[in-house]
Design an enzyme around this catalytic site. Structure first.
Site, PDB file in Angstrom:
ATOM      1  N   GLU A 121      11.694   8.196   9.800  1.00  0.00           N
ATOM      2  CA  GLU A 121      10.311   8.665  10.027  1.00  0.00           C
ATOM      3  C   GLU A 121      10.305  10.179  10.209  1.00  0.00           C
ATOM      4  O   GLU A 121       9.430  10.872   9.699  1.00  0.00           O
ATOM      5  CB  GLU A 121       9.690   7.969  11.243  1.00  0.00           C
ATOM      6  CG  GLU A 121       9.469   6.475  11.074  1.00  0.00           C
ATOM      7  CD  GLU A 121       8.715   6.115   9.803  1.00  0.00           C
ATOM      8  OE1 GLU A 121       7.719   6.775   9.483  1.00  0.00           O
ATOM      9  OE2 GLU A 121       9.144   5.171   9.108  1.00  0.00           O
ATOM     10  N   TRP A 168      10.293  11.573   6.958  1.00  0.00           N
ATOM     11  CA  TRP A 168       8.976  11.699   6.295  1.00  0.00           C
ATOM     12  C   TRP A 168       8.335  13.043   6.645  1.00  0.00           C
ATOM     13  O   TRP A 168       7.649  13.659   5.831  1.00  0.00           O
ATOM     14  CB  TRP A 168       8.050  10.543   6.716  1.00  0.00           C
ATOM     15  CG  TRP A 168       8.183   9.351   5.804  1.00  0.00           C
ATOM     16  CD1 TRP A 168       8.938   8.239   6.024  1.00  0.00           C
ATOM     17  CD2 TRP A 168       7.543   9.168   4.519  1.00  0.00           C
ATOM     18  NE1 TRP A 168       8.809   7.374   4.965  1.00  0.00           N
ATOM     19  CE2 TRP A 168       7.962   7.908   4.030  1.00  0.00           C
ATOM     20  CE3 TRP A 168       6.682   9.930   3.748  1.00  0.00           C
ATOM     21  CZ2 TRP A 168       7.524   7.407   2.798  1.00  0.00           C
ATOM     22  CZ3 TRP A 168       6.244   9.423   2.524  1.00  0.00           C
ATOM     23  CH2 TRP A 168       6.669   8.181   2.054  1.00  0.00           C
ATOM     24  N   TRP A 220     -16.704  10.423  -5.120  1.00  0.00           N
ATOM     25  CA  TRP A 220     -16.858  10.234  -3.670  1.00  0.00           C
ATOM     26  C   TRP A 220     -18.335  10.111  -3.323  1.00  0.00           C
ATOM     27  O   TRP A 220     -19.199  10.676  -4.004  1.00  0.00           O
ATOM     28  CB  TRP A 220     -16.248  11.412  -2.900  1.00  0.00           C
ATOM     29  CG  TRP A 220     -14.788  11.618  -3.159  1.00  0.00           C
ATOM     30  CD1 TRP A 220     -14.211  12.647  -3.841  1.00  0.00           C
ATOM     31  CD2 TRP A 220     -13.714  10.753  -2.769  1.00  0.00           C
ATOM     32  NE1 TRP A 220     -12.842  12.491  -3.897  1.00  0.00           N
ATOM     33  CE2 TRP A 220     -12.504  11.349  -3.241  1.00  0.00           C
ATOM     34  CE3 TRP A 220     -13.632   9.557  -2.057  1.00  0.00           C
ATOM     35  CZ2 TRP A 220     -11.248  10.772  -3.028  1.00  0.00           C
ATOM     36  CZ3 TRP A 220     -12.378   8.982  -1.850  1.00  0.00           C
ATOM     37  CH2 TRP A 220     -11.218   9.583  -2.330  1.00  0.00           C
ATOM     38  N   ASN A 242       0.329   5.123  14.444  1.00  0.00           N
ATOM     39  CA  ASN A 242       0.466   5.282  12.990  1.00  0.00           C
ATOM     40  C   ASN A 242      -0.170   4.144  12.186  1.00  0.00           C
ATOM     41  O   ASN A 242      -0.866   4.383  11.202  1.00  0.00           O
ATOM     42  CB  ASN A 242       1.951   5.411  12.617  1.00  0.00           C
ATOM     43  CG  ASN A 242       2.137   5.550  11.121  1.00  0.00           C
ATOM     44  OD1 ASN A 242       1.619   6.485  10.513  1.00  0.00           O
ATOM     45  ND2 ASN A 242       2.830   4.603  10.514  1.00  0.00           N
ATOM     46  N   TRP A 263     -11.384  11.959   1.105  1.00  0.00           N
ATOM     47  CA  TRP A 263     -10.294  12.026   2.096  1.00  0.00           C
ATOM     48  C   TRP A 263     -10.303  13.356   2.863  1.00  0.00           C
ATOM     49  O   TRP A 263      -9.860  13.439   4.001  1.00  0.00           O
ATOM     50  CB  TRP A 263      -8.925  11.787   1.442  1.00  0.00           C
ATOM     51  CG  TRP A 263      -8.509  12.802   0.379  1.00  0.00           C
ATOM     52  CD1 TRP A 263      -8.659  12.681  -0.959  1.00  0.00           C
ATOM     53  CD2 TRP A 263      -7.892  14.085   0.597  1.00  0.00           C
ATOM     54  NE1 TRP A 263      -8.167  13.814  -1.605  1.00  0.00           N
ATOM     55  CE2 TRP A 263      -7.682  14.676  -0.672  1.00  0.00           C
ATOM     56  CE3 TRP A 263      -7.481  14.777   1.730  1.00  0.00           C
ATOM     57  CZ2 TRP A 263      -7.097  15.945  -0.834  1.00  0.00           C
ATOM     58  CZ3 TRP A 263      -6.897  16.037   1.578  1.00  0.00           C
ATOM     59  CH2 TRP A 263      -6.707  16.611   0.310  1.00  0.00           C
ATOM     60  N   TRP A 294      -2.997  11.879   4.551  1.00  0.00           N
ATOM     61  CA  TRP A 294      -4.331  11.504   4.030  1.00  0.00           C
ATOM     62  C   TRP A 294      -4.256  11.272   2.524  1.00  0.00           C
ATOM     63  O   TRP A 294      -4.831  10.328   1.993  1.00  0.00           O
ATOM     64  CB  TRP A 294      -5.370  12.577   4.374  1.00  0.00           C
ATOM     65  CG  TRP A 294      -5.968  12.301   5.730  1.00  0.00           C
ATOM     66  CD1 TRP A 294      -5.554  12.830   6.917  1.00  0.00           C
ATOM     67  CD2 TRP A 294      -7.029  11.382   6.037  1.00  0.00           C
ATOM     68  NE1 TRP A 294      -6.294  12.293   7.944  1.00  0.00           N
ATOM     69  CE2 TRP A 294      -7.210  11.408   7.432  1.00  0.00           C
ATOM     70  CE3 TRP A 294      -7.834  10.539   5.279  1.00  0.00           C
ATOM     71  CZ2 TRP A 294      -8.176  10.630   8.088  1.00  0.00           C
ATOM     72  CZ3 TRP A 294      -8.802   9.763   5.920  1.00  0.00           C
ATOM     73  CH2 TRP A 294      -8.958   9.813   7.307  1.00  0.00           C
TER      74      TRP A 294
HETATM   75  P1  FAD Z   1       7.345   7.988  15.613  1.00  0.00           P
HETATM   76  O1  FAD Z   1       7.217   6.684  14.924  1.00  0.00           O
HETATM   77  O2  FAD Z   1       8.016   7.990  16.920  1.00  0.00           O
HETATM   78  O3  FAD Z   1       8.066   8.960  14.585  1.00  0.00           O
HETATM   79  C1  FAD Z   1       8.824  10.112  14.998  1.00  0.00           C
HETATM   80  C2  FAD Z   1       8.324  11.347  14.279  1.00  0.00           C
HETATM   81  O4  FAD Z   1       8.478  11.203  12.883  1.00  0.00           O
HETATM   82  C3  FAD Z   1       6.854  11.637  14.494  1.00  0.00           C
HETATM   83  O5  FAD Z   1       6.624  12.303  15.707  1.00  0.00           O
HETATM   84  C4  FAD Z   1       6.510  12.476  13.270  1.00  0.00           C
HETATM   85  O6  FAD Z   1       6.888  13.823  13.437  1.00  0.00           O
HETATM   86  C5  FAD Z   1       7.394  11.843  12.201  1.00  0.00           C
HETATM   87  N1  FAD Z   1       6.634  10.843  11.454  1.00  0.00           N
HETATM   88  C6  FAD Z   1       6.433   9.542  11.786  1.00  0.00           C
HETATM   89  N2  FAD Z   1       5.706   8.922  10.824  1.00  0.00           N
HETATM   90  C7  FAD Z   1       5.439   9.850   9.887  1.00  0.00           C
HETATM   91  C8  FAD Z   1       4.737   9.825   8.649  1.00  0.00           C
HETATM   92  N3  FAD Z   1       4.168   8.720   8.179  1.00  0.00           N
HETATM   93  N4  FAD Z   1       4.656  10.971   7.927  1.00  0.00           N
HETATM   94  C9  FAD Z   1       5.238  12.103   8.374  1.00  0.00           C
HETATM   95  N5  FAD Z   1       5.926  12.180   9.534  1.00  0.00           N
HETATM   96  C10 FAD Z   1       6.025  11.077  10.285  1.00  0.00           C
HETATM   97  N6  FAD Z   1       1.711  12.968  11.817  1.00  0.00           N
HETATM   98  C11 FAD Z   1       1.711  14.171  12.417  1.00  0.00           C
HETATM   99  O7  FAD Z   1       2.726  14.548  13.021  1.00  0.00           O
HETATM  100  N7  FAD Z   1       0.617  14.980  12.345  1.00  0.00           N
HETATM  101  C12 FAD Z   1      -0.510  14.625  11.680  1.00  0.00           C
HETATM  102  O8  FAD Z   1      -1.458  15.408  11.618  1.00  0.00           O
HETATM  103  C13 FAD Z   1      -0.544  13.345  11.073  1.00  0.00           C
HETATM  104  N8  FAD Z   1      -1.659  12.901  10.445  1.00  0.00           N
HETATM  105  C14 FAD Z   1      -1.670  11.652   9.866  1.00  0.00           C
HETATM  106  C15 FAD Z   1      -2.817  11.217   9.184  1.00  0.00           C
HETATM  107  C16 FAD Z   1      -2.846   9.962   8.615  1.00  0.00           C
HETATM  108  C17 FAD Z   1      -4.084   9.511   7.873  1.00  0.00           C
HETATM  109  C18 FAD Z   1      -1.729   9.117   8.703  1.00  0.00           C
HETATM  110  C19 FAD Z   1      -1.742   7.756   8.073  1.00  0.00           C
HETATM  111  C20 FAD Z   1      -0.580   9.537   9.344  1.00  0.00           C
HETATM  112  C21 FAD Z   1      -0.527  10.804   9.930  1.00  0.00           C
HETATM  113  N9  FAD Z   1       0.620  11.271  10.590  1.00  0.00           N
HETATM  114  C22 FAD Z   1       0.628  12.512  11.164  1.00  0.00           C
HETATM  115  C23 FAD Z   1       1.892  10.508  10.531  1.00  0.00           C
HETATM  116  C24 FAD Z   1       2.132   9.544  11.703  1.00  0.00           C
HETATM  117  O9  FAD Z   1       1.018   8.728  11.899  1.00  0.00           O
HETATM  118  C25 FAD Z   1       2.456  10.251  13.015  1.00  0.00           C
HETATM  119  O10 FAD Z   1       3.495  11.190  12.813  1.00  0.00           O
HETATM  120  C26 FAD Z   1       2.935   9.268  14.079  1.00  0.00           C
HETATM  121  O11 FAD Z   1       1.952   8.300  14.320  1.00  0.00           O
HETATM  122  C27 FAD Z   1       3.229  10.022  15.364  1.00  0.00           C
HETATM  123  O12 FAD Z   1       3.586   9.133  16.373  1.00  0.00           O
HETATM  124  P2  FAD Z   1       5.054   9.130  16.963  1.00  0.00           P
HETATM  125  O13 FAD Z   1       5.482  10.508  17.302  1.00  0.00           O
HETATM  126  O14 FAD Z   1       5.077   8.122  18.050  1.00  0.00           O
HETATM  127  O15 FAD Z   1       5.888   8.607  15.717  1.00  0.00           O
END
Ligand code: FAD
Length: 475
Positions: free
Chosen positions: A275, A278, A306, A341, A359, A382
């Site tokens: 993650e 990502w 849209w 997420n 979006w 997004w």
């Molecule tokens: P964990 O599951 O603990 O993951 C650890 C770290 O990995 C996160 O803190 C983050 O830095 C990274 N990560 C995790 N999932 C993703 C992912 N899908 N894509 C990229 N990096 C990821 N994340 C943001 O940090 N900032 C945003 O502005 C953001 N906007 C989002 C908008 C949408 C529509 C969606 C679907 C996802 C978005 N995310 C964003 C990705 C993800 O939802 C969050 O990073 C995650 O929910 C953060 O929670 P966590 O730190 O507990 O994640």
């Protein structure tokens, strides 16, 4: 004297720019609230976080004898003036990857060098810089996550992160120059300050980040891969705002997970680091994209029809769509600056596909209200949901908000928390209150259309319309 310019790296540990600035034993730190024509202004929730984080950074730096100078405006004006006024020989910063920021950094570096000031920049906010991971054959950036991450893992990372620097001997005296007061920046929203509730949930700053990480390693890393999709379990790290502001580095996370696993990372550790991977991928996409928050990464989507729907947008923003999981997510966002997420994917899909709202509207709302609003992750995610992004979920794969709710919140615990007016409904009706018998609703005080909305669109009709619009776009 040396200058360390803090940007997206509000920490003392694992900070190579700060480490270099301290090599001469006399340094000042600078944070600029950047205001230029090209850069995107920070959203409200991030501004509030920044306020809190800078208070902590200022006091942490003070403890090692480094004053933090605050200025607002254009770095290209502020830094050359400061280096000349304070007779600064060396300027250090950690690199960032939004092309608009990169352009500013490049211009500034060139200008300072012409003025005889030494400038050095470092990798500190990603594990792999965008240009480090390219496909072996074509030498182009990866467009799909799996091969990107596979190639990245082969690269390896530095053996260890940097420790917190020790106290320096001679603290510079800066009283003679005008510097900004944090309070004068008005970073906290006024009337109302809707971010008040954030601080029950979050502790911004480096210490808060490490406390959160420690707790995650001890309690929630085990079982992460299985439980990360269940919003009521709080099984994810919640490190995203700390990563956004650089209060912890991805390298520290990498080594923390490896050390916790005794060197042998298991499936939970691997999934968690993927993650973080990502996030690395999003930064690569951001770096090579042409304005990722405004432009479809796949230009086929430029022709998508849209819908302009102010009422739909307002209902979505305020958690009043009549779909309980969507409303729970949007209310969690408003109250905490964060959404789980799985629920982010559901609410984003609902806006884009059920309401067919661009979006970019959703991205902008998240940009303003998320404490982790990230220039890379937010637009990339997004666009991933919309189908216009890199390695995206295809547009025709439309999340069913009812099935998502039944699958990932089977007992409705998450919904009960954020949509209290539905809290007393049974485990079946809580996902679809409009299908519940009148008597059941009456018993628990739910009056559809009065104290909780009827669904603003019918799932099946909305799905059919979305697929038809997609077909038109591809025809
Ligand atoms: P964990 O599951 O603990 O993951 C650890 C770290 O990995 C996160 O803190 C983050 O830095 C990274 N990560 C995790 N999932 C993703 C992912 N899908 N894509 C990229 N990096 C990821 N994340 C943001 O940090 N900032 C945003 O502005 C953001 N906007 C989002 C908008 C949408 C529509 C969606 C679907 C996802 C978005 N995310 C964003 C990705 C993800 O939802 C969050 O990073 C995650 O929910 C953060 O929670 P966590 O730190 O507990 O994640």
């Amino acid at each position: 004297m040396n200058l360390c310019w803090f940007r997206q790296d509000l920490r003392l540990s694992d900070n190579p720019a700060l480490r270099s600035a301290l090599s001469d034993n006399s340094a000042i730190a600078l944070f600029i609230l950047e205001e230029t024509d090209t850069q995107r202004p920070m959203g409200s929730a991030c501004k509030a976080w920044l306020h809190e984080s800078l208070i902590r950074l200022q006091s942490d730096l003070e403890a090692i004898g480094v004053p933090l100078v605050l200025r607002r405006g254009d770095a290209r004006d502020i830094i050359p003036k400061l280096t000349s006024d304070l007779k600064i020989d060396n300027v250090y910063w950690n690199r960032r990857y939004d092309p608009k920021d990169v352009a500013i950094d490049r211009a500034l570096m060139e200008h300072l060098k012409e003025e005889g000031v030494n400038v050095e920049s470092f990798k500190a906010n990603v594990l792999f810089e965008p240009w480090e991971i390219k496909s072996a054959g074509a030498g182009t950036p990866y467009k799909v996550f799996s091969p990107f991450w596979k190639a990245a893992l082969k690269e390896g990372v530095p053996a260890q992160s940097l420790a917190v620097p020790t106290k320096i001997q001679s603290k510079p005296q800066l009283d003679q120059l005008p510097f900004d007061n944090l309070e004068d920046w008005d970073l906290m929203p006024a009337s109302p300050n809707w971010t008040n509730g954030f601080w029950d949930v979050w502790v911004p700053g480096e210490a808060g980040a490490f406390e959160r990480f420690k707790e995650f390693l001890e309690i929630n890393l085990k079982g992460y891969s299985q439980n990360r999709d269940v919003p009521s379990k709080n099984h994810t790290s919640c490190l995203s705002p700390h990563l956004r502001f650089g209060e912890i580095s991805p390298l520290q996370i990498w080594h923390g997970v490896h050390a916790h696993s005794g060197g042998e990372v298991d499936k939970d550790g691997y999934k968690f680091l993927a993650e973080v991977g990502w996030r690395e991928f999003s930064h690569s996409i951001l770096f090579y994209a042409d304005n990722l928050s405004q432009t479809n990464w796949k230009s086929d989507f430029d022709g998508f029809a849209w819908v302009q729907d102010e009422n739909g947008l307002t209902a979505w923003q305020s958690g009043q769509t009549g779909y309980p999981l969507v409303d729970a997510g949007m209310r969690e966002l408003w109250q905490t600056g964060y959404i789980h997420n799985r629920v982010r994917m559901v609410v984003a899909s609902f806006l884009i596909k059920h309401l067919r709202i661009d979006w970019r509207e959703g991205e902008a709302w998240f940009w303003d209200t998320l404490v982790d609003a990230c220039p890379a992750n937010n637009p990339a995610s997004w666009q991933w949901v919309a189908g216009s992004g890199a390695d995206a979920s295809p547009f025709f794969r439309i999340f069913n908000p009812i099935m998502q709710s039944e699958k990932f919140d089977p007992k409705g615990s998450y919904i009960r928390k954020w949509v209290p007016e539905l809290a007393n409904l049974d485990n079946k009706s809580i996902h679809t209150p409009w299908e519940a018998p009148k008597l059941v609703l009456q018993e628990v005080g739910v009056r559809l259309g009065e104290n909780y909305p009827k669904p603003i669109v019918d799932h099946k009709t909305a799905r059919d319309k979305a697929l038809a619009a997609y077909k038109d776009m591809t025809a």
